[in-house]
Enzyme design. Structure first.
Site, PDB file in Angstrom:
ATOM      1  N   HIS A  45       5.998   9.727   1.246  1.00  0.00           N
ATOM      2  CA  HIS A  45       6.641   8.534   0.694  1.00  0.00           C
ATOM      3  C   HIS A  45       8.042   8.364   1.263  1.00  0.00           C
ATOM      4  CE1 HIS A  45       3.801   7.763  -2.823  1.00  0.00           C
ATOM      5  NE2 HIS A  45       3.326   8.847  -2.237  1.00  0.00           N
ATOM      6  N   ASP A 148      10.050   3.387  -5.278  1.00  0.00           N
ATOM      7  CA  ASP A 148       8.647   3.719  -5.085  1.00  0.00           C
ATOM      8  C   ASP A 148       7.809   3.315  -6.303  1.00  0.00           C
ATOM      9  OD1 ASP A 148       7.061   5.863  -3.123  1.00  0.00           O
ATOM     10  OD2 ASP A 148       6.197   5.691  -5.135  1.00  0.00           O
ATOM     11  N   HIS A 391      -8.660   9.239   8.830  1.00  0.00           N
ATOM     12  CA  HIS A 391      -8.890   9.290   7.380  1.00  0.00           C
ATOM     13  C   HIS A 391      -8.435   8.013   6.686  1.00  0.00           C
ATOM     14  CE1 HIS A 391      -4.687   9.969   7.774  1.00  0.00           C
ATOM     15  NE2 HIS A 391      -4.490  10.210   6.516  1.00  0.00           N
ATOM     16  N   GLU A 415      -5.827   6.045  -1.599  1.00  0.00           N
ATOM     17  CA  GLU A 415      -6.391   4.683  -1.565  1.00  0.00           C
ATOM     18  C   GLU A 415      -7.148   4.462  -0.259  1.00  0.00           C
ATOM     19  OE1 GLU A 415      -3.747   5.420  -0.135  1.00  0.00           O
ATOM     20  OE2 GLU A 415      -3.154   3.833   1.252  1.00  0.00           O
TER      21      GLU A 415
END
Ligand SMILES: *[C@@H]1O[C@H](CO)[C@@H](O)[C@H](O)[C@H]1NC(C)=O
Ligand SMILES: *[C@@H]1O[C@H](CO)[C@@H](O)[C@H](O)[C@H]1NC(C)=O
Ligand SMILES: *[C@@H]1O[C@H](CO)[C@@H](O)[C@H](O)[C@H]1NC(C)=O
Ligand SMILES: *[C@@H]1O[C@H](CO)[C@@H](O)[C@H](O)[C@H]1NC(C)=O
Length: 514
Positions: A45, A148, A391, A415
């Site tokens: 992140h 975030d 991925h 996700e």
């Protein structure tokens, strides 16, 4: 630099702003625009948030990244040394006194054991008070905070001070929007088994999913993570808006849905990686890395498979062996990045590879195994690369789209199964390998035959050619979006303008309950 040493910091910033013609980075009172960035305490992140802060800074916006002391060095080493870019780091204390088991650890990446994840999530909630303390001590207050998505309470903290909170969701709006109707309407309860497809209510297009592609906690109504995600979504709907590292043309239908049907605000300011100077991406690469690029120079265009599953996904040995067999059976040349270190003994076979695999591939010039880190963008940009087996983490997906390389999609968790849909069904620029089960620990469900078949389908024949044309066209649109006058360029400017103009922040909206 000479100017810098002569007239000092302030002058340099003024000169720099003039060059860029940035009248919009001052507010009505001629204060420079100042934005707080508050990334989640995990590398995956932090990196995109840092890149976003750099993008704002390049527009002359004063940018401050808020983090905890142990994360500050990670952030500061990612910032440019150039005094031109005014990015500051401001630290808030981590609540160690309440969490002795987290001694010396302030990041999801530094946890000594996965059992500590729930404790870590609890500790994060206690950052709210220190954040508000920062606001209390900021004179003047910043013009906004980009926090975030996993800090849902940041919306309330910012509102206390009349500051707009903007949510940063590290993924795309397609995936961010898909979560809400699934959690609210539970369409997965409408099917009789894990492999029967269901449609998504209140969502544009005809995307279908199967139950096994959803995280377990979605399906378990009283799981704390399901509650947490609902809190996150609810906080998003009350925030000033959301910002995405993506571009309008990639997700037009979903952006329009978000803005016009849900009535919320969003800005799409990416792909941010296209704003990096190309020289930056190439610098500091070691001899080994040059080696793989030189190797690619000897290959035909669109002929090489690039396999890399990012830094998180950990495939079991049995699955790695299937990948090796699939690669060999396809006859394709490849670069394969694995999270393994090389065995010392030259004569010992590595147990995760078929017998003699690596030697055979190397001596035939067929393939190259890279252990650890690879210069991914430089590899993907090489014309020899024909397909990217990935991925579907958003960073990798966006890289593939930005350089125009079709994908073989192999989602694992987070996700990624949603991102796969955007790639394979919405844009048809990828072939699914057939992974069907969301799992934090990767199983070995995909057989070599399926892997071989997907790679061939993505590289051979008419369908592959069309797929390549489609992804090249998207790549062109991505570049245009970031250029002057492009959609991402304009979205960033309008976000900056809006924050500079100031407004009355009294938005109170909640997710409607079904
Ligand atoms: C995403 O990609 C960019 C550009 O290749 C890279 O600099 C960055 O480290 C990546 N971020 C993550 C979280 O992997
Ligand atoms: C469940 O299926 C029925 C029949 O196909 C459909 O009308 C309904 O909208 C579905 N419900 C959800 C929540 O998806
Ligand atoms: C799942 O349900 C569908 C529809 O009822 C059925 O056609 C299919 O055979 C089932 N699959 C499995 C694996 O049970
Ligand atoms: C903001 O808007 C609300 C509702 O319209 C109003 O009551 C309030 O006085 C406004 N505040 C400011 C500072 O303009």
């Amino acid at each position: 630099m000479a100017v810098f040493s002569l007239v000092g910091n302030v002058a340099v910033i003024i000169v720099w702003c003039k060059n860029l013609n940035l009248e919009n980075t001052m507010d009505q009172d001629h204060r420079p625009l100042h934005i707080f960035f508050f990334p989640y305490l995990a590398h995956g992140h932090m990196t995109p948030t840092i890149n976003m802060a750099k993008l704002f800074a390049s527009k002359g916006v004063k940018s401050t990244i808020i983090t905890t002391p142990l994360n500050a060095p990670y952030i500061s080493k990612s910032l440019p040394n150039s005094p031109k870019t005014p990015i500051h780091i401001l630290t808030i204390p981590f609540p160690h006194e309440h969490f002795p088991s987290l001694q010396g650890c302030e990041s999801l990446n530094a946890l000594p054991s996965p059992h500590l994840v729930p404790t870590f999530l609890k500790s994060i909630a206690m950052l709210q008070e220190p954040l508000e303390q920062v606001f209390r001590q900021s004179h003047p207050l910043p013009h906004g905070i980009i926090a975030d998505m996993f800090f849902p309470w940041a919306t309330d903290s910012a509102a206390k001070f009349g500051i707009p909170r903007i949510v940063f969701d590290g993924s795309c709006i397609f995936s961010a929007c898909l979560v809400e109707p699934i959690l609210l309407h539970k369409p997965y309860k409408n099917v009789s088994n894990d492999s029967e497809p269901f449609g998504i209510p209140n969502f544009p297009g005809d995307v279908t999913m199967v139950r096994s592609q959803l995280p377990d906690f979605f399906k378990n109504d009283d799981h704390f993570m399901a509650d947490f995600i609902i809190t996150v979504k609810e906080s998003e709907s009350r925030s000033y808006g959301m910002v995405f590292n993506s571009f309008y043309e990639l997700e037009k239908e979903y952006v329009d849905h978000y803005r016009n049907v849900l009535g919320r605000k969003s800005w799409h300011i990416g792909p941010i990686l296209l704003s990096d100077a190309k020289e930056d991406r190439g610098k500091e690469i070691s001899l080994d890395e040059h080696e793989c690029l030189k190797w690619l120079d000897t290959k035909k265009p669109n002929s090489v498979v690039y396999v890399c599953f990012g830094s998180i996904a950990d495939f079991p040995d049995s699955q790695l062996k299937e990948i090796a067999m699939g690669l060999e059976a396809s006859g394709k040349e490849f670069i394969w990045v694995v999270k393994k270190s090389k065995k010392d003994e030259i004569f010992t076979e590595e147990s995760w590879l078929p017998q003699g695999f690596e030697k055979r591939m190397e001596s035939e010039g067929k393939g190259m195994i890279i252990r650890g880190w690879a210069p991914q963008m430089l590899i993907l940009e090489h014309e020899a690369i024909g397909v990217f087996v990935s991925h579907c983490g958003w960073n990798s997906t966006l890289e593939a789209i930005s350089v125009g390389v079709p994908m073989v999609t192999w989602p694992v968790a987070a996700e990624q199964f949603f991102n796969e849909k955007l790639v394979t069904e919405v844009h048809r620029i990828g072939v699914p390998v057939g992974a069907k089960k969301w799992a934090l620990k990767v199983g070995d469900s995909v057989k070599w035959e399926a892997i071989e078949k997907a790679m061939k389908k993505a590289m051979e024949g008419e369908e592959a050619k069309e797929m390549r044309m489609r992804v090249k066209a998207l790549s062109q649109k991505a570049k245009e979006a970031m250029e002057k006058g492009g959609s991402s360029y304009s979205d960033l400017n309008s976000l900056i303008d809006e924050l500079a103009a100031g407004f009355n922040f009294t938005k109170e909206k909640r997710i409607p309950h079904s």
